[in-house]
Design an enzyme around this catalytic site. Structure first.
Site, short mmCIF file in Angstrom:
data_model
loop_
_atom_site.label_atom_id
_atom_site.label_comp_id
_atom_site.label_asym_id
_atom_site.label_seq_id
_atom_site.Cartn_x
_atom_site.Cartn_y
_atom_site.Cartn_z
N ASN A 75 43.68 -10.12 26.09
CA ASN A 75 42.74 -10.37 27.19
C ASN A 75 42.97 -11.81 27.61
O ASN A 75 42.59 -12.75 26.91
CB ASN A 75 41.30 -10.13 26.76
N GLU A 131 41.79 -8.35 31.91
CA GLU A 131 41.09 -9.39 32.69
C GLU A 131 42.08 -10.32 33.39
O GLU A 131 41.98 -11.54 33.30
CB GLU A 131 40.09 -10.18 31.82
N ASP A 183 41.22 -4.44 25.21
CA ASP A 183 39.92 -5.01 24.86
C ASP A 183 38.91 -3.87 24.90
O ASP A 183 38.57 -3.40 25.98
CB ASP A 183 39.57 -6.12 25.86
N ASN A 197 35.85 -4.07 23.69
CA ASN A 197 34.49 -4.60 23.72
C ASN A 197 33.59 -3.93 22.69
O ASN A 197 32.37 -3.76 22.91
CB ASN A 197 33.90 -4.51 25.14
N ASP A 199 39.41 -6.38 20.02
CA ASP A 199 40.67 -5.90 20.61
C ASP A 199 41.41 -5.10 19.55
O ASP A 199 41.28 -5.36 18.35
CB ASP A 199 41.51 -7.08 21.06
N ASP A 224 39.38 -16.83 25.94
CA ASP A 224 38.44 -16.68 24.82
C ASP A 224 38.91 -15.61 23.82
O ASP A 224 38.30 -15.43 22.77
CB ASP A 224 37.00 -16.44 25.29
N HIS A 225 40.02 -14.91 24.15
CA HIS A 225 40.61 -13.92 23.22
C HIS A 225 41.96 -14.41 22.70
O HIS A 225 42.69 -15.10 23.42
CB HIS A 225 40.87 -12.60 23.94
#
Length: 257
Positions: free
Chosen positions: A7, A34, A146, A148, A217, A246-247
């Site tokens: 991501n 993303e 991802d 989530n 993930d 942030d991943h």
DNA sequence: ATGGTTGCTTAGCAA
């Protein structure tokens, strides 16, 4: 075949970092989520110069997915198998050397019980149905991205703090297990059973230096592929330095037959 | 108790 999923939280913002990582790791297939990048802005040229072909499905500002590969990606498809018109760009699939690659960006869900949460649960049900159908055409399938969802407590830095919260609730975990029941195997857990292995850390509160993260993930593989999975891991160093996503990327390696 | 950060887009939402 070595495949990674990341991501990237804005492809344009992270393009330099992406190219460095590709040059260093040389994955055969890379799934991105993303991208936040409409198709007319997709950096096909620089990726091509780096040795990657790409298929992509983007939208303005939000979501967006892509698959990069060192060989042709056949039969691209950018939606779930049903007739639902999905305005959010959350899935792209292509076939790499006979393996069906499905790159997904699952809905975040915002808060348990919200309309976004119901959409998330329903989206997982549709994904499951879609992959189940795909099994008629392909033996080797990878579903990565991802999700989530932190599938189990060991995927959470503080399970009691997160108990029942978004990404950790029982209905989300049940939705994830629904994919495992197809069956698909969570390749990271073939090789690593411990906690503390995370792929996402909030930008706030020094979450990364404190390793207060979640493992949301995954690289899921159909049975025959999972049996050839020889290694799996997380490129944790990609979360370090200036302006990271942030991943961190997650990856798996499969032997040829 | 609430704030803390980033990206996209420019005030506020999504994550």
């Amino acid at each position: 075949m070595k495949i990674a999923s990341w991501n990237i939280n804005s492809l344009r913002k992270r393009q330099g970092r992406l190219l460095e990582w590709l040059a260093m790791k040389k994955y055969d297939v890379v799934c991105l989520q993303e991208t936040k990048c409409s198709d007319d802005q997709f950096p096909e040229m620089s990726l091509s110069a780096a040795g990657y072909r790409a298929i992509f499905h983007g939208e303005k500002s939000y979501n967006g997915v892509a698959i990069l590969a060192r060989d042709e990606l056949h039969d691209p498809r950018a939606s779930l198998c049903d007739e639902v018109i999905d305005e959010q760009a959350r899935l792209i699939a292509g076939t790499f050397r006979g393996t069906r690659i499905v790159c997904i960006y699952a809905p975040n869900g915002q808060a348990v019980g919200s309309p976004a949460f119901k959409y998330k649960i329903e989206w997982f049900r549709r994904l499951r149905d879609c992959v189940a159908r795909m099994k008629g055409d392909f033996r080797d399938i990878v579903v990565c991205g991802d999700f989530n969802v932190a599938p189990e407590d060991r995927d959470v830095h503080d399970p009691e703090l997160w108990r029942g919260a978004i990404m950790c609730s029982e209905s989300e975990r049940a939705a994830f297990r629904g994919l495992e029941e197809l069956p698909l195997r969570d390749t990271l857990r073939i090789h690593h059973r411990e906690t503390g292995l995370f792929t996402w850390w909030d930008y706030r509160m020094l979450a990364f230096p404190k390793n207060r993260g979640l493992r949301i993930d995954a690289v899921l593989a159909s049975e025959s592929l999972a049996q050839r999975c020889v290694a799996a891991g997380i490129d944790r160093e990609m979360r370090k330095g200036s302006e990271p996503s942030d991943h961190a990327p997650i990856w798996a390696e499969f032997n040829a037959e």
